[in-house]
Design an enzyme around this catalytic site. Structure first.
Site, PDB file in Angstrom:
ATOM      1  N   LYS A 112      10.017   1.431   2.492  1.00 42.34           N
ATOM      2  CA  LYS A 112       8.714   1.376   1.840  1.00 42.34           C
ATOM      3  C   LYS A 112       7.625   0.909   2.803  1.00 42.34           C
ATOM      4  O   LYS A 112       7.822   0.015   3.623  1.00 42.34           O
ATOM      5  CB  LYS A 112       8.766   0.443   0.632  1.00 42.34           C
ATOM      6  CG  LYS A 112       9.717   0.891  -0.467  1.00 42.34           C
ATOM      7  CD  LYS A 112       9.239   2.128  -1.166  1.00 42.34           C
ATOM      8  CE  LYS A 112      10.206   2.577  -2.244  1.00 42.34           C
ATOM      9  NZ  LYS A 112      10.274   1.679  -3.390  1.00 42.34           N
ATOM     10  N   ARG A 517       8.172  15.062  -1.272  1.00 44.08           N
ATOM     11  CA  ARG A 517       8.415  14.448  -2.582  1.00 44.08           C
ATOM     12  C   ARG A 517       7.121  13.842  -3.116  1.00 44.08           C
ATOM     13  O   ARG A 517       6.535  12.946  -2.505  1.00 44.08           O
ATOM     14  CB  ARG A 517       9.497  13.382  -2.456  1.00 44.08           C
ATOM     15  CG  ARG A 517       9.660  12.475  -3.655  1.00 44.08           C
ATOM     16  CD  ARG A 517      10.356  13.151  -4.795  1.00 44.08           C
ATOM     17  NE  ARG A 517      10.713  12.171  -5.810  1.00 44.08           N
ATOM     18  CZ  ARG A 517      10.715  12.412  -7.101  1.00 44.08           C
ATOM     19  NH1 ARG A 517      10.384  13.607  -7.553  1.00 44.08           N
ATOM     20  NH2 ARG A 517      11.069  11.488  -7.966  1.00 44.08           N
ATOM     21  N   ASP A 601      17.657   0.954 -13.718  1.00 39.52           N
ATOM     22  CA  ASP A 601      17.302   1.088 -12.304  1.00 39.52           C
ATOM     23  C   ASP A 601      16.081   0.248 -11.948  1.00 39.52           C
ATOM     24  O   ASP A 601      15.069   0.270 -12.665  1.00 39.52           O
ATOM     25  CB  ASP A 601      17.003   2.552 -11.971  1.00 39.52           C
ATOM     26  CG  ASP A 601      18.264   3.401 -11.944  1.00 39.52           C
ATOM     27  OD1 ASP A 601      19.347   2.832 -11.784  1.00 39.52           O
ATOM     28  OD2 ASP A 601      18.152   4.631 -12.085  1.00 39.52           O
ATOM     29  N   HIS A 696      18.725  12.221   0.811  1.00 39.40           N
ATOM     30  CA  HIS A 696      17.421  12.770   1.184  1.00 39.40           C
ATOM     31  C   HIS A 696      17.520  13.750   2.348  1.00 39.40           C
ATOM     32  O   HIS A 696      16.518  14.310   2.767  1.00 39.40           O
ATOM     33  CB  HIS A 696      16.453  11.635   1.519  1.00 39.40           C
ATOM     34  CG  HIS A 696      16.083  10.819   0.321  1.00 39.40           C
ATOM     35  ND1 HIS A 696      16.722   9.653  -0.001  1.00 39.40           N
ATOM     36  CD2 HIS A 696      15.168  11.023  -0.647  1.00 39.40           C
ATOM     37  CE1 HIS A 696      16.207   9.160  -1.106  1.00 39.40           C
ATOM     38  NE2 HIS A 696      15.269   9.966  -1.520  1.00 39.40           N
TER      39      HIS A 696
END
Length: 763
Positions: A112, A517, A601, A696
């Protein structure tokens, strides 16, 4: 006069044109030339739009085909040696190989970008890393802008941030040691920009918002002293996402031509910077929020800017707080959005309207923007007084929460024993994270249903067929705990938000998460209430098709919060608890329906952590409480899972343990189980599923690779605590690669069960 400028514009296109071109390129449906032409067309469109909106200084270099950090890796020639790059110039094939992996090499790690939901590609460094100017792309983009008659401000990620956000691939080496050889390459870049006639370079150093050791601050002094001798271009040192006033005196003394500070996240830092601000140095104020979608209170902003302009004069610049890549492109595309709520919002284009208006007001006086100020003030008044925001039922339930709602009935060892009696799973049980491929047929059925072209019963049958397919394939593969595949879900947050009161949704409010994405965050504008069950029918149907346990799949309260555009009129802790209560009710309904394993999640749990350590405890307390409120109503033999991914969890493991999920699944494949070592050293008390392959990347791992990772995991975690799973959901993959990878994963788990595991387990 006050100059207006922008720090960065959304690169994906108003209708996700970049996403579509990228995915066509990866399928080999279009050529390099076509992809580059689409990218050039988007850049030109965005530059022209910003010019037409009245922005004085427009960025070039904020565009990326995949990621801005990967762009810097290419520009600086810092390709990891394992990619065996031979070419002098880094082209598309190598660029995407680093991002997505190859048949022989896994992709570079992804994590991130500070506390956002944007993911960047992590640079890899070792003692042999060498830098050189290896990509002409930035210079081409500057020339493209100049061909349109625009004199752009070039954008670079600064050398300290670039090194800080990377990682060492070999032990005993500090990436900061690379700074002396990195700085001459930055100087080469600045020299080439100067030769193109670039006057200003925006050099982003968001690491300054973090708690930095003295060695990094000395590196900052070293870097900008070196880049200023001799001065090649004017440098705007740019910070955002948090206060940097702790470093104010140091920053004021740096030999740069201007500073940018974020006044949306940290408005109180302004006074520290104004105090004895150096004569001749620009101060750029990030006054329009680049992270959220609420309309600015322009009257308040204008009042503050007028005061600062009286002090700084033409040295005042006006800008968004950070790059607008975190916002959707254009509110005008939202033709179905509720009119009242739409009037409270501003997307990237509208935010630049606000920046431009504030610039005109400061330059020409309040009368030049009086109508705009009045409209802004009225929108703020209507929003504050709207009856749609507050729900007394929700507020009363929040007030009545007690400690009892935070706790499971029994400690984990008791629960673990009862869950093992109930499910009778093998050692190293296999499962997936939740989603299965979102095929073209699924997307077409969902789109037809939304348009009214597919009736309710037809849509229900189409989704049931997809669920049945997913269950059948999982049984054939041999997974132990199944999922329903989430065919009916557009997005893990949007799907739930659509069924909760207090949310509204956009048609085109897309933002980039990583690469191609894109996500469409819902807008959380009011108190959250769940009127009816959201998932029970789907999960119940899936469970009816198989004797194996099927997980109920929910999104946790912190992730619902972090991956929405969130109301800014109450503390986030209160909003998180409202979400937790809605999810708690869904958990209870799933359990009553006979679902014994429920996954909640929380991939955004680490993302919500404040950038400053003194602020961590307060966040972690309410974030852990929200998860426990959502998950703690169930019986001992109901197993609660959670999933976290693509963040660094090492420093918050006590809080993760406090969440008390029975099983946590984490992303570890790109780092080859590095994160799992931290869980082992911490002696994480509950069960854990380290991701054994990277979803990914289109690359299908070999069974031997997965087995090697699992053996590595067994050396740091007791095998009786381990689960086997991919590192994230599989919605972006195709069925062929998904089945092949899962078959190899199951095979690796079965092989490992035949070994004498106590010999490789932790002592």
């Amino acid at each position: 006069m006050a100059l207006t400028h922008n720090l960065g514009f959304p690169r994906i296109g108003a209708r996700r044109e970049l996403k579509q071109a990228l995915e066509a390129y990866w399928r080999a449906d279009i050529s390099d030339e076509k992809l580059n032409a689409t990218a050039a067309e988007l850049r030109q469109r965005h530059w022209t739009l910003q010019r037409d909106l009245g922005i004085d200084l427009i960025p070039a270099g904020d565009f990326a085909l995949y990621d801005q950090m990967l762009n810097m890796t290419a520009l600086l020639g810092a390709v990891p040696a394992r990619f065996n790059a031979q070419q002098d110039e880094i082209g598309l094939e190598l660029y995407f190989a680093m991002a997505r992996g190859t048949a022989t090499q896994p992709a570079m790690e992804m994590t991130k970008w500070f506390d956002t939901n944007y993911h960047y590609i992590v640079p890899e460094f070792d003692a042999d890393t060498r830098f050189r100017v290896a990509s002409p792309q930035l210079f081409k983009e500057v020339a493209e802008a100049q061909a349109l008659g625009i004199s752009p401000k070039a954008v670079l990620i600064g050398p300290l941030t670039y090194l800080y956000l990377g990682k060492e691939s070999t032990p005993g080496f500090s990436r900061l040691d690379l700074l002396p050889q990195l700085l001459p390459v930055y100087r080469d870049i600045l020299g080439q920009l100067a030769s193109l006639g670039v006057e200003w370079v925006q050099i982003d150093e968001p690491l300054l918002a973090l708690d930095l050791g003295e060695e990094w601050l000395r590196g900052l002094d070293q870097a900008y002293t070196a880049l200023a001798e001799p001065r090649l271009t004017k440098l705007l040192l740019t910070t955002y996402f948090e206060a940097v006033d702790k470093h104010a005196n140091r920053l004021k003394e740096l030999p740069v031509d201007g500073l940018h500070i974020d006044l949306c996240r940290a408005p109180d830092q302004l006074e520290t910077f104004l105090d004895h601000y150096p004569v001749g140095k620009v101060l750029s104020l990030g006054i329009v929020d680049g992270r959220n979608i609420w309309r600015s209170d322009l009257a308040r902003s204008f009042s503050m800017l007028s005061r600062v302009q009286a002090i700084l004069g033409e040295r005042l610049w006006i800008a968004p707080s950070c790059s607008l890549q975190h916002c959707p492109v254009d509110l005008e595309l939202e033709t179905r959005l509720d009119g009242e709520i739409k009037n409270w919002l501003a997307f990237a284009v509208q935010k630049l309207h606000e920046v431009s208006a504030l610039g005109r007001g400061v330059t020409h006086g309040e009368s030049a923007i009086s109508e705009i100020l009045s409209a802004s003030t009225e929108a703020s008044r209507v929003r504050a007084q709207s009856e749609r925001i507050h729900n007394p039922v929700v507020q009363e339930r929040l007030r009545s929460l007690t400690r009892k709602e935070n706790e499971r009935a029994s400690p984990f060892p008791v629960r673990q024993s009862r869950q093992r009696q109930r499910f009778k799973l093998p050692l190293l049980p296999t499962t997936t994270i939740g989603s299965f491929p979102q095929t073209a047929e699924i997307r077409q059925a969902r789109a037809a249903f939304k348009k009214g072209e597919l009736g309710n019963l037809q849509y229900l049958q189409a989704m049931r067929d997809e669920i049945a397919l997913a269950i059948r394939k999982q049984e054939e593969i041999g997974l132990d705990v199944l999922v329903h595949g989430e065919a009916e879900r557009n997005d893990m947050v949007e799907y739930f938000g659509e069924q909760l009161w207090g949310y509204v949704f956009t048609e085109n409010g897309w933002v980039q998460s990583y690469g191609s994405r894109c996500v469409k965050p819902p807008i959380l504008y009011g108190d959250i209430y769940r009127p009816e069950p959201m998932t029970v029918d789907w999960i119940q149907y899936a469970q009816s098709l198989t004797p194996r346990p099927v997980k109920g799949m929910l999104t946790g309260p912190v992730t619902m919060l972090m991956w929405s555009f969130v109301r800014d009129d109450q503390p986030r802790a209160d909003t998180a608890l409202q979400l937790a209560l809605a999810i708690r009710d869904e958990v209870a309904d799933l359990e009553r329906a006979g679902i014994g394993i429920i996954q909640i999640d929380e991939p955004a749990f680490r993302e919500g952590l404040p950038l400053k350590k003194p602020d961590w405890d307060e966040y972690l307390q309410w974030a852990v409480r929200a998860f426990r409120v959502a998950s703690s109503s169930v019986r001992d033999d109901t197993q609660i899972h959670t999933h976290m991914c693509y963040s660094e969890f090492h420093d918050i493991l006590p809080a993760i343990a406090e969440m008390d999920a029975d099983v946590i699944t984490i992303e570890t494949s790109r780092s080859r189980m590095e994160l799992l070592n931290a869980f082992g050293q911490f002696k994480y008390p509950n069960e854990i599923g380290p991701g054994v392959y990277d979803i990914h990347s289109p690359r299908i791992p070999r069974t031997e690779e997965i087995l090697e990772l699992l053996e590595k995991a067994c050396k740091v975690i007791d095998p009786s605590q381990l689960w086997v799973n991919p590192d994230c959901g599989l919605k972006t993959r195709g069925w062929v690669e998904t089945e092949a990878a899962l078959q190899r994963m199951v095979e690796a788990a079965r092989l490992l069960r035949t070994l004498n595991l106590p010999k490789i387990s932790v002592n």
